[in-house]
Design a protein around this motif. Structure first.
Motif, PDB file in Angstrom:
ATOM      1  N   UNK A 223      50.635  29.715  12.504  1.00 35.87           N
ATOM      2  CA  UNK A 223      49.590  30.397  13.273  1.00 35.87           C
ATOM      3  C   UNK A 223      50.174  31.102  14.493  1.00 35.87           C
ATOM      4  N   UNK A 224      51.088  30.417  15.184  1.00 32.21           N
ATOM      5  CA  UNK A 224      51.675  31.019  16.371  1.00 32.21           C
ATOM      6  C   UNK A 224      52.475  32.263  16.006  1.00 32.21           C
ATOM      7  N   UNK A 225      53.222  32.179  14.929  1.00 34.15           N
ATOM      8  CA  UNK A 225      54.027  33.323  14.517  1.00 34.15           C
ATOM      9  C   UNK A 225      53.143  34.479  14.060  1.00 34.15           C
ATOM     10  N   UNK A 226      52.091  34.161  13.308  1.00 28.84           N
ATOM     11  CA  UNK A 226      51.186  35.208  12.850  1.00 28.84           C
ATOM     12  C   UNK A 226      50.562  35.924  14.046  1.00 28.84           C
ATOM     13  N   UNK A 227      50.119  35.165  15.025  1.00 27.11           N
ATOM     14  CA  UNK A 227      49.511  35.766  16.216  1.00 27.11           C
ATOM     15  C   UNK A 227      50.503  36.691  16.906  1.00 27.11           C
ATOM     16  N   UNK A 228      51.739  36.245  16.947  1.00 26.67           N
ATOM     17  CA  UNK A 228      52.793  37.037  17.572  1.00 26.67           C
ATOM     18  C   UNK A 228      52.995  38.350  16.822  1.00 26.67           C
ATOM     19  N   UNK A 229      53.105  38.249  15.505  1.00 31.21           N
ATOM     20  CA  UNK A 229      53.326  39.432  14.693  1.00 31.21           C
ATOM     21  C   UNK A 229      52.156  40.403  14.811  1.00 31.21           C
ATOM     22  N   UNK A 230      50.961  39.878  14.857  1.00 27.49           N
ATOM     23  CA  UNK A 230      49.794  40.736  15.003  1.00 27.49           C
ATOM     24  C   UNK A 230      49.852  41.446  16.346  1.00 27.49           C
ATOM     25  N   UNK A 231      50.182  40.705  17.396  1.00 31.69           N
ATOM     26  CA  UNK A 231      50.250  41.283  18.737  1.00 31.69           C
ATOM     27  C   UNK A 231      51.305  42.387  18.796  1.00 31.69           C
ATOM     28  N   UNK A 232      52.371  42.237  18.026  1.00 34.90           N
ATOM     29  CA  UNK A 232      53.436  43.239  18.027  1.00 34.90           C
ATOM     30  C   UNK A 232      53.201  44.359  17.021  1.00 34.90           C
ATOM     31  N   UNK A 233      52.064  44.315  16.348  1.00 36.82           N
ATOM     32  CA  UNK A 233      51.769  45.374  15.402  1.00 36.82           C
ATOM     33  C   UNK A 233      52.606  45.329  14.129  1.00 36.82           C
ATOM     34  N   UNK A 234      53.209  44.194  13.856  1.00 35.85           N
ATOM     35  CA  UNK A 234      54.038  44.071  12.655  1.00 35.85           C
ATOM     36  C   UNK A 234      53.190  43.820  11.409  1.00 35.85           C
ATOM     37  N   UNK A 235      52.065  43.185  11.583  1.00 38.04           N
ATOM     38  CA  UNK A 235      51.158  42.919  10.474  1.00 38.04           C
ATOM     39  C   UNK A 235      49.726  43.092  10.965  1.00 38.04           C
ATOM     40  N   UNK A 236      48.783  43.119  10.005  1.00 32.35           N
ATOM     41  CA  UNK A 236      47.381  43.253  10.387  1.00 32.35           C
ATOM     42  C   UNK A 236      46.627  41.970  10.067  1.00 32.35           C
ATOM     43  N   UNK A 237      45.685  41.645  10.913  1.00 34.14           N
ATOM     44  CA  UNK A 237      44.807  40.504  10.638  1.00 34.14           C
ATOM     45  C   UNK A 237      43.480  41.059  10.174  1.00 34.14           C
ATOM     46  N   UNK A 238      42.985  40.576   9.044  1.00 28.66           N
ATOM     47  CA  UNK A 238      41.740  41.084   8.488  1.00 28.66           C
ATOM     48  C   UNK A 238      40.693  39.999   8.392  1.00 28.66           C
ATOM     49  N   UNK A 239      39.443  40.410   8.570  1.00 29.65           N
ATOM     50  CA  UNK A 239      38.322  39.495   8.396  1.00 29.65           C
ATOM     51  C   UNK A 239      37.542  40.037   7.213  1.00 29.65           C
TER      52      UNK A 239
END
Lengths: 115, 115
Positions: free
Chosen positions: A34-50
């Motif tokens: 979860x921490x890594x995913x949040x980091x990647x999302x914040x850096x624009x490396x991946x997208x979080x979708x709902x």
DNA sequence: ATGGGTGCAAATCCTTTGCATCTGC
DNA sequence: GCAGATGCAAAGGATTTGCACCCAT
């Protein structure tokens, strides 16, 4: 974690990512993912979708695009961006908001689940 | 409950609906509100929306329309439907899915929160 | 020794469910 | 008395946080 999300074509949930990363690297914890995913999302490396279900899903495809989600099995596929820029402007004019982004998800049945 | 959702213009969360209904009818329980909301959604009386935050939000406006959500304060407003029918057909053609519906949310800043 | 990242488990938030109760018929 | 709805509280699932620990500096 980034490798797993990039390699995945099925918009996995955090839980699925945890399992896949855990396969290559046993003993990894929920928190780290979860921490890594949040980091990647914040850096624009991946997208979080709902995408309508309960759990958030992640997408390694950062280019502007939309999604179709199967209402039966939950599968999701990418769709080339379909929304004209004028739509965003129309929304701004209608509401007074400043539109920065948008998320568009079609709902329907995937090929396997029948129409 | 239906009265409250219909009367609300701010796409309230279940929690907010609980508070409002509780104001007129003290002692009402969480479960009743959730059960009633699910019932109303199933009957097409109201819409359930997933506007990006954690909690589901409800909309008494059942007509086809989209939303703008403020990324700062969480406020949400209705927008007249902006998506042409061809977009759904294009998505079907691109993915093989059968599209039945779609959900479109713009993300930005509301007038009060500034650009 | 120190700082950052990590795993585990407890905590939190939203939502659902179990169960005993209360209502109208 | 029974069926269905209701309130309360416990349960459940997703995500976050606290904390002790380990590695590299």
């Amino acid at each position: 974690v980034l490798d797993v999300v990039r390699a995945a074509s099925d918009h996995p949930t955090a839980h699925q990512i945890l399992e896949r990363v855990g396969a290559a690297q046993p003993g990894i914890g929920v928190a780290t993912v979860y921490r890594t995913l949040a980091l990647l999302v914040a850096h624009g490396q991946i997208l979080e979708l709902q995408l309508g279900d309960e759990a958030a899903r992640y997408d390694g495809n950062v280019a502007r695009h939309d999604h179709v989600v199967c209402t039966r099995c939950g599968a999701a596929a990418d769709v080339p961006a379909a929304l004209p820029v004028e739509a965003a402007r129309a929304a701004e004019a209608a509401t007074g908001y400043t539109v920065q982004d948008y998320e568009l998800a079609f709902r329907g049945r995937c090929a396997g689940c029948g129409g």
